[in-house]
Design an enzyme around this catalytic site. Sequence first.
Site, PDB file in Angstrom:
ATOM      1  N   ALA A  61      -2.287  13.366  69.702  1.00 40.96           N
ATOM      2  CA  ALA A  61      -0.894  13.005  69.955  1.00 40.96           C
ATOM      3  C   ALA A  61      -0.834  11.573  70.465  1.00 40.96           C
ATOM      4  O   ALA A  61      -1.579  11.190  71.364  1.00 40.96           O
ATOM      5  CB  ALA A  61      -0.277  13.943  70.986  1.00 40.96           C
ATOM      6  N   LYS A  62       0.058  10.789  69.882  1.00 37.84           N
ATOM      7  CA  LYS A  62       0.254   9.402  70.339  1.00 37.84           C
ATOM      8  C   LYS A  62       1.305   9.441  71.449  1.00 37.84           C
ATOM      9  O   LYS A  62       2.481   9.143  71.250  1.00 37.84           O
ATOM     10  CB  LYS A  62       0.689   8.518  69.169  1.00 37.84           C
ATOM     11  CG  LYS A  62       0.523   7.022  69.420  1.00 37.84           C
ATOM     12  CD  LYS A  62       0.783   6.245  68.141  1.00 37.84           C
ATOM     13  CE  LYS A  62       0.745   4.747  68.367  1.00 37.84           C
ATOM     14  NZ  LYS A  62      -0.616   4.248  68.659  1.00 37.84           N
TER      15      LYS A  62
END
Length: 315
Positions: free
Chosen positions: A158-159
């Site tokens: 996940a960014k």
Amino acid sequence: MTDFSTEKIWRNGEFVDWGQATLHVTTHALHYGTAWFEGLRCYKTSRGSEIFRLSEHVDRLFNSCKIYRTEIPFSREEIQQAILETIRINKLEHCYIRPLVLRGTGSMGLDPLSIPIECFIMVWEWGRYLGEEALKKGVDICVSSWYRAAPNTFPAMAKAAGNYISSTLIKMEAVLDGFSEGVALDAHGYVSEGSGENIVLIRDGVLYTPPVNSSILPGITRDTVITLARERGYTVIEQIIPREMLYLADEIFLTGTAAEVTPIRSVDHIKIGQGERGPLTAQIQQDFFDYVEGHVEDRHDWMTTVYSKNSVRTR
């Protein structure tokens, strides 16, 4: 400090002036890091202005939010269209693009589920992340004393904004010690990634890059480089990489939306190859820039038109 402001920012479906895109101090994301973002580039190509891998970046934004049980109140298509409109309203031919989704204000507890979602899209002109000269001569990096998070702690795929507090530690340590960038090891001591880039090593003509289970963000530029390298006939292997392989590599480069394809000339003061950009890195760089600058056919449908070459940019 460089002024990178532009005229308009897209906020929740409307355009507001740059200076009006503000948040309250009780914003949940400010206190707990509950924000998710993307970084894209719009290139001025031979065909006009085009965004590189727009749909893949928007997909990753939605996937990042999904991991954190956050539903974006717009469709993928609406976000893609908003990105195009934000570039056009700011009359930019080339730019960096930052979509941002965050938990706003509603309560100060850790449970974010009832807190409303805010969505922003910013664009601005941003040159080479590590400098124009870095693309030709390479940069010096170090192995950071800070490790990437262990599996099942912070989701590396996940960014998320909160993940990047670790990256700031890696970057500050590197800069204060006289390096351009730092590369982190994973929880098991294997090579992971840079503070904001993926890493690729070349040895005996073979490209090696850490796998997803080494706590990396699966980079879209990384995927691009792998695809282009394999098309040219190079072998690319995704495998765990011991630290000492960094020192024994013939060539190393970093990949990322901001860094693009940046060569590494030394690691921990140990010269890599001839201490300059190597021939395979130069070839991969050329293939990458030929593609994103429109010097070759868009055979993978990676480019999305903002303006065609002969169109008039209007507000």
